[in-house]
Design an enzyme around this catalytic site. Structure first.
Site, PDB file in Angstrom:
ATOM      1  N   GLY A   1       0.767  -0.619  -0.104  1.00 35.55           N
ATOM      2  CA  GLY A   1      -0.237   0.375  -0.054  1.00 35.55           C
ATOM      3  C   GLY A   1       0.482   1.139   0.139  1.00 35.55           C
ATOM      4  O   GLY A   1       1.511   1.206   0.950  1.00 35.55           O
TER       5      GLY A   1
ATOM      6  N   GLY B   1      -0.130   4.671   0.213  1.00 33.43           N
ATOM      7  CA  GLY B   1      -0.827   5.370   0.403  1.00 33.43           C
ATOM      8  C   GLY B   1       0.269   6.493   1.389  1.00 33.43           C
ATOM      9  O   GLY B   1       1.131   6.245   2.072  1.00 33.43           O
TER      10      GLY B   1
ATOM     11  N   GLU C   1     -18.030  17.867   1.616  1.00 29.61           N
ATOM     12  CA  GLU C   1     -16.892  18.650   0.262  1.00 29.61           C
ATOM     13  C   GLU C   1     -17.832  18.373  -0.741  1.00 29.61           C
ATOM     14  O   GLU C   1     -17.278  19.904  -1.438  1.00 29.61           O
ATOM     15  CB  GLU C   1     -15.673  17.602   1.075  1.00 29.61           C
ATOM     16  CG  GLU C   1     -15.382  18.054   1.753  1.00 29.61           C
ATOM     17  CD  GLU C   1     -13.882  17.764   1.939  1.00 29.61           C
ATOM     18  OE1 GLU C   1     -13.113  18.571   2.972  1.00 29.61           O
ATOM     19  OE2 GLU C   1     -13.465  17.184   1.171  1.00 29.61           O
TER      20      GLU C   1
ATOM     21  N   ALA D   1      -5.698  10.512   7.558  1.00 26.99           N
ATOM     22  CA  ALA D   1      -4.128  11.197   6.903  1.00 26.99           C
ATOM     23  C   ALA D   1      -3.317  11.069   8.003  1.00 26.99           C
ATOM     24  O   ALA D   1      -1.940  10.166   8.396  1.00 26.99           O
ATOM     25  CB  ALA D   1      -4.169  11.809   5.617  1.00 26.99           C
TER      26      ALA D   1
END
Ligand SMILES: Cc1cc2nc3c(=O)[nH]c(=O)nc-3n(C[C@H](O)[C@H](O)[C@H](O)COP(=O)(O)OP(=O)(O)OC[C@H]3O[C@@H](n4cnc5c(N)ncnc54)[C@H](O)[C@@H]3O)c2cc1C
Length: 431
Positions: free
Chosen positions: A29, A31, A186, A332
């Site tokens: 991954g 990310g 959003e 995050a």
């Protein structure tokens, strides 16, 4: 305090016998979590193999802007080989994780390749949770990948083109967003802005009143993770932008072009966006490792998967907790900090040292609603809304993006977007 100390002591474990001083580490991954781990490992003597199903890293927080033609796809994607170029002992293999043999310490990729490891870091992120709602997977769109974001952009503009060609039929210009968390807010704000601005400039034959953006949330307020004041601000701002907010409404089922609500209401629509819940990719459940809430991998204080001395789980995939035992949010910052922590534990183990527990430092949360409207909680009870929060949001996202080219491109696009009232890449790709 005493309980906290006890927890910390319990999480600290003895060195693992037989750990080589230059371990082979496989990170799955690329990310936020995986890349943070790889960057940390590069400072240390380890042979690292980074694996991802894509050959680029995706900046998920801005995917919704690709979906709503605010940014180009390349602005939120960064080639992994460029990230690791300066890391001498790190290599990249594009491939999709299929299974893990924890006993013999190797992973298997979908195409049959195997990779041995001394330590494995799993950070395969998250995907949409449909909670078993009939038709939700089939008749809604979620945005976790670049392909999905482009799919939504194509769909939105096809709806406009079809409406011009055939008239506005069966709610074709009604866009429904399910889930009033940060992503849903959003998305709803961005679609409303796009729809109204695009109609005034590019689709002048359509009547702006035919466009409806509806945001559905089952709780009594939006942005539950934020202070009530900010939830109320978000609701007001969305309303000003023409979004209909339905609170305390639950989705019962989806059928082609129709969403059915628990209240009995049926909404004909041209697009449903699913931002209601987060699950982990299906492969995680097939690894034979212990999972907890939301299917996330259960980890100990040092982020090793429970019962595995050599496997760490990080980011959205892991069910890590703060020192009070509350699960960390799938955002995050926990991913970045967790990725770094796992790497540091591997370094410690390779040096024959003990591991230590992960302490998440909450740096605050933000969500944007649209032009000059955002909310932010930045710690110590400081709450921002409006232009200051929006500027903070813009700044933080530019700083966090990978690569100078992407940073520059996003800044130029945003400036252009701001001046031109949103004339972005309004194109339908792929016919
Ligand atoms: C639309 C959206 C908006 C968001 N907005 C915000 C925000 O404003 N602020 C914030 O803090 N957070 C936000 N988040 C959440 C944030 O993006 C995630 O928490 C973060 O990306 C988690 O990092 P990660 O490394 O765990 O996973 P990811 O960043 O998702 O990375 C996982 C990686 O694993 C790879 N992968 C997946 N499965 C496999 C497999 N089987 N084999 C190989 N590779 C695989 C993927 O390709 C990906 O590169 C948002 C998320 C979304 C979807």
């Amino acid at each position: 305090m005493i309980a906290t100390r006890l927890r910390q002591r319990r999480a600290t474990t003895a060195p693992v016998q037989g750990t080589p001083s230059r371990p082979k580490v496989v990170v799955v991954g690329a990310g936020f979590a995986g890349l943070a781990a790889v960057e940390e490992l590069a400072k240390f003597t380890a042979d690292v193999t980074l694996v991802d199903r894509h050959n680029f890293a995706t900046f998920q927080p801005l995917l919704y802007q690709v979906a709503t033609a605010g940014l180009n796809p390349g602005d939120v994607a960064f080639p992994i080989r460029t990230v690791i170029r300066s890391m001498a002992r790190t290599k990249f293999e594009q491939g999709e994780l299929a299974s893990v043999d924890a006993e013999r310490k190797f992973i298997v990729l979908e195409d049959g390749r195997t990779l041995d490891y001394d330590y494995l870091i799993l950070g395969v992120g998250a995907t949409a949770n449909y909670f078993g709602i009939a038709g939700a997977r089939e008749y809604s769109h979620a945005i976790y990948t670049l392909d999905e974001a482009l799919d939504v952009r194509n769909h939105l503009f096809r709806q406009f083109e079809q409406a011009v060609a055939h008239g506005v039929r069966d709610g074709a210009l009604t866009f429904v967003v399910v889930g009033g968390g940060a992503t849903g807010v959003e998305l709803a704000g961005a679609i409303a802005e796009l729809a109204h601005k695009a109609l005034y400039t590019d689709y002048t034959s359509l009547n702006p009143d035919d466009v409806k953006v509806i945001l559905i949330e089952q709780q009594s307020r939006l942005l539950e993770a934020f202070h009530e004041e900010l939830s109320e601000y978000a609701r007001r701002e969305l309303r000003t932008r023409g979004v209909t907010v339905l609170l305390e409404e639950t989705v019962e089922a989806l059928e082609p072009g129709v969403i059915l609500l628990h209240s009995g209401r049926e909404i004909q629509n041209g697009l449903v966006l699913w931002a209601a819940g987060v699950a982990v990719p299906a492969v995680v459940g097939r690894l034979g490792l212990p999972t907890g809430r939301g299917g996330r991998l259960m980890v100990g204080g040092d982020l090793r998967v429970i019962g595995s001395e050599h496997i760490f789980a990080v980011g959205d995939t892991a069910l890590a907790s703060d020192l009070s035992g509350n699960p960390l949010p799938q955002l995050a910052q926990p991913a970045i900090q967790g990725g770094r922590h796992a790497a540091l534990q591997i370094c410690a183990l390779a040096k024959g040292e003990t591991t230590y527990p992960f302490r998440y430092r909450d740096k605050g949360t933000m969500a944007t609603i649209g032009r000059r409207a955002a909310v932010a909680e930045v710690g110590h009870g400081i709450r921002l809304s409006g232009t200051p929060a929006w500027l903070a949001w813009l700044g933080l996202h530019v700083v966090t993006l990978l690569g100078s080219r992407n940073k520059a491109s996003v800044m130029i696009n945003w400036t252009w977007h701001y001046i031109s009232w949103g004339k972005g890449p309004r194109v339908i790709l792929g016919g």
